[in-house]
Design an enzyme around this catalytic site. Structure first.
Site, short mmCIF file in Angstrom:
data_model
loop_
_atom_site.label_atom_id
_atom_site.label_comp_id
_atom_site.label_asym_id
_atom_site.label_seq_id
_atom_site.Cartn_x
_atom_site.Cartn_y
_atom_site.Cartn_z
N CYS A 119 0.87 -1.17 0.00
CA CYS A 119 0.00 0.00 0.00
C CYS A 119 0.91 1.22 0.00
CB CYS A 119 -0.99 -0.02 1.16
SG CYS A 119 -0.26 0.13 2.80
N CYS A 193 -4.25 -0.57 -2.14
CA CYS A 193 -4.75 0.79 -2.36
C CYS A 193 -4.57 1.13 -3.83
CB CYS A 193 -4.09 1.81 -1.45
SG CYS A 193 -2.50 2.42 -1.96
N CYS A 200 3.32 0.42 -8.53
CA CYS A 200 3.99 -0.81 -8.10
C CYS A 200 4.86 -1.34 -9.24
CB CYS A 200 2.97 -1.86 -7.68
SG CYS A 200 3.72 -3.31 -6.90
#
Length: 260
Positions: A119, A193, A200
């Site tokens: 997250c 999230c 990412c």
């Protein structure tokens, strides 16, 4: 001869029997997705996909949440708990012996899945997920968490909810940066999230990528207020439910050998 009302298929069967809706349910069972992603996956026009999503939402099987990355967009999520109840009801309406039996990862399993939860701050959602997956697999899963912009410390309510509701103590844990995961091997990378999903990085071993669109329970910005605790309680309960339904997937996926 006409069928009686009692012989009609259960609502879930009638709803899921449509091929487009079944595809949507199947895709959302894997990961939370946006409409445009569902359109590409099921290869159907957006207006048709939106129509069937409305039917699934009206039944309570699918819920939508505004994206925290782009408030004009929404993520669709399959309520697996409600689906399990609907499937169980459909099975028992046919025969009382037909019921769902959840799969688990056995403690003596010689292999272990490697899972990374991510997250933004690594202070609430992802450490909660890390702790709960480790707890539910009795530490057989190799699990860690990290954040794209880690906070200096865990949110106090993260520590509190895990201790009070699940008997887990992570008071000594510190948030980790996503960069520290470079070079590590994972079977699954799960973003919790919407913002971190967009940033990412890719991993060399191409792990399975899943997304759980879960609101930040710390969004109020108050680290100590008693009033902020219920949001953490709700978040932990949702994550725990998702993890319980993740376990059968982990149990049936080949993993690397556990190192002695």
């Amino acid at each position: 001869m006409a069928l009686s009302g009692q012989a009609a298929p259960p609502p879930f069967v009638r709803l899921a029997a449509n091929p487009v809706r079944w595809r949507l349910l199947s895709e959302l069972a894997h990961s939370d997705l946006r409409v445009r992603e569902l359109v590409a996956l099921v290869d159907q026009p957006q207006n048709l996909v939106s129509y069937h999503l409305r039917l699934l939402r009206s039944s309570g099987l699918v819920v939508a949440r505004r994206s925290s990355f782009d408030g004009r967009d929404s993520y669709y999520h399959l309520d697996l708990e409600r689906c399990a109840d609907a499937l169980a009801a459909a099975g028992t309406s046919l025969h009382p012996a037909l019921r769902l039996v959840p799969a688990t990862i056995a403690a003596e399993d010689s292999t272990a899945p490697s899972v990374l939860f991510v997250c933004t701050g690594n202070s609430a959602r992802s450490p909660i997920a890390e702790a709960l997956l480790r707890h539910r697999t009795r530490s057989r899963a190799e699990v860690t968490s990290a954040g794209s912009h880690p906070k200096p410390r865990l949110h106090p309510n993260t520590v509190r909810v895990l201790r009070q509701q699940y008997g887990i103590d992570i008071a000594d844990q510190r948030p980790r940066h996503l960069d520290t995961m470079t070079g590590r091997r994972f079977d699954y990378v799960i973003s919790l999230c919407d913002k971190v999903r967009e940033v990412c990085p890719e991993f060399d071993d191409h792990p399975q990528r899943l997304h759980w669109s879960i609101p930040d329970p710390a969004a109020t910005g108050d680290d100590t207020a008693q009033a902020g605790y219920p949001a953490f309680d709700r978040t932990a309960a949702e994550i725990d439910t998702r993890i319980r339904y993740l376990l059968p997937i982990l149990a049936h996926t080949p993993h690397r050998e556990v190192q002695p």
